[in-house]
Design an enzyme around this catalytic site. Structure first.
Site, PDB file in Angstrom:
ATOM      1  N   GLU A   1       1.398  -8.353  -4.037  1.00 39.84           N
ATOM      2  CA  GLU A   1       2.428  -7.590  -3.333  1.00 39.84           C
ATOM      3  C   GLU A   1       2.644  -6.227  -3.983  1.00 39.84           C
ATOM      4  O   GLU A   1       2.912  -6.120  -5.180  1.00 39.84           O
ATOM      5  CB  GLU A   1       3.742  -8.350  -3.285  1.00 39.84           C
ATOM      6  CG  GLU A   1       4.786  -7.642  -2.434  1.00 39.84           C
ATOM      7  CD  GLU A   1       5.990  -8.493  -2.107  1.00 39.84           C
ATOM      8  OE1 GLU A   1       6.762  -8.087  -1.223  1.00 39.84           O
ATOM      9  OE2 GLU A   1       6.170  -9.549  -2.737  1.00 39.84           O
TER      10      GLU A   1
ATOM     11  N   GLU B   1      11.180 -11.145   5.393  1.00 40.51           N
ATOM     12  CA  GLU B   1      11.786 -10.980   4.068  1.00 40.51           C
ATOM     13  C   GLU B   1      12.845  -9.877   4.114  1.00 40.51           C
ATOM     14  O   GLU B   1      12.687  -8.788   3.560  1.00 40.51           O
ATOM     15  CB  GLU B   1      10.724 -10.678   3.013  1.00 40.51           C
ATOM     16  CG  GLU B   1      11.250 -10.934   1.600  1.00 40.51           C
ATOM     17  CD  GLU B   1      10.194 -10.748   0.540  1.00 40.51           C
ATOM     18  OE1 GLU B   1      10.034 -11.658  -0.276  1.00 40.51           O
ATOM     19  OE2 GLU B   1       9.539  -9.698   0.532  1.00 40.51           O
TER      20      GLU B   1
END
Length: 312
Positions: free
Chosen positions: A191, A286
């Protein structure tokens, strides 16, 4: 019978009319504004994945009850960053429910405690060994929920070392992690984040280069649209440039990191772009809710129905 009445009756007939009039009213409103009879409970065109707490107002505090609610509203995956830290019995319960409902587990985080500090960039054996051990521990958790993707964060910069040396240290650790996951067909997704300048991976091209160098099907990119809008923009261009290394996508509007339609990102256009490219993976939600309570949760569902309505 007018269309509003038809929609309400259809919801009742399919068993997807949930407690609270806010969801039903917004579902009808969203359907009418889109010009299509999009019913609550119908699967989306893309596989959006809520997380624990997204719908706690309607479903209560128990995560498995929330998962059932998500399924009733048309979601077919969940995301659970903290899954690895849950007790084994809870992991098993969640995995069994997902299997029963035909839902997928999105990412959970491979986190042994070193993600948010200077760690893998140093090249120190202790950090690499701890990372590999956490990868191995994740294998057991994966079996309980049939997960495929696992989030990896290489940690903070080591400012005492040149950038190239740090990249080589992270590359070495990622190769070791890939060796753990590759025999099991699992994918660690790296990420790229915008939370603090201390994080080693800041832009997509860095993560792309890292994945190319590791050269494993088990080391790919997690493209978080919210973070990438903050750090680099050019979302569609960068998605296309790095497409062959992107294995997972996360969602959040900017500014605020809330649901689509609350900020500057044209999510309807991005979702259409991903759909046309043939993306079949999970889309992790998210982000937080822009409004509190049941009305805020209803707004999240409406926002996804609106943004998902991209097929002509």
């Amino acid at each position: 019978m007018n269309r509003t009445e038809f929609l309400k009756n259809s919801l009742l007939a399919t068993g997807t009319l949930v407690a609270g009039s806010s969801i039903n009213a917004l579902a009808v409103k969203a359907s009418e504004s889109a010009g299509n009879a999009i019913l609550a409970g119908k699967p989306f065109n893309l596989d959006y994945a809520p997380h624990e707490g997204t719908f706690a107002g309607h479903a209560g505090k128990v995560f498995t009850d929330q998962i059932r609610f998500m399924h009733n509203q048309g979601f077919r995956s969940i995301e659970d960053n903290g899954y690895l830290a849950r007790p084994v019995a809870e992991q098993t319960q969640i995995g069994n429910l997902l299997e029963k409902l035909g839902m997928r587990m999105g990412v959970f985080v491979v986190d042994g405690g070193d993600n948010w500090k200077t760690s893998l960039t140093t090249g120190k054996k202790e950090f690499k060994d701890h990372f590999v051990d956490t990868c191995k521990r994740s294998l057991e958790a994966v079996k309980r929920c049939d997960a495929k993707w696992l989030t990896v964060v290489p940690g903070f910069n080591e400012r005492k070392l040149p950038y190239g040396i740090q990249m080589a240290n992270v590359m070495d650790a990622m190769r070791a992690g890939a060796e753990v996951f590759e025999p099991h067909g699992l994918v660690m997704v790296l990420e790229t984040l915008s939370d603090t300048p201390e994080l080693f991976l800041q832009q997509t091209h860095e993560t792309y280069s890292l994945c190319k160098a590791v050269n494993s099907p088990s080391c790919k990119i997690l493209f978080d649209i919210y973070h990438m809008q903050r750090t680099e923009g050019n979302l569609l261009i960068n998605i296309d440039r790095c497409w062959d290394e992107i294995a997972y996508i996360q969602i959040g509007d900017n500014p605020g990191r809330k649901e689509p339609t609350t900020g500057e990102i044209n999510y309807k256009n991005i979702f259409k772009h991903l759909y046309e490219k043939g993306y079949k993976g999970v889309m992790g939600m998210e982000h937080g809710n822009s409004q509190k309570g049941k009305e805020g949760e209803a707004r999240v569902i409406q926002a996804y129905r609106e943004s998902d309505n991209f097929i002509d």
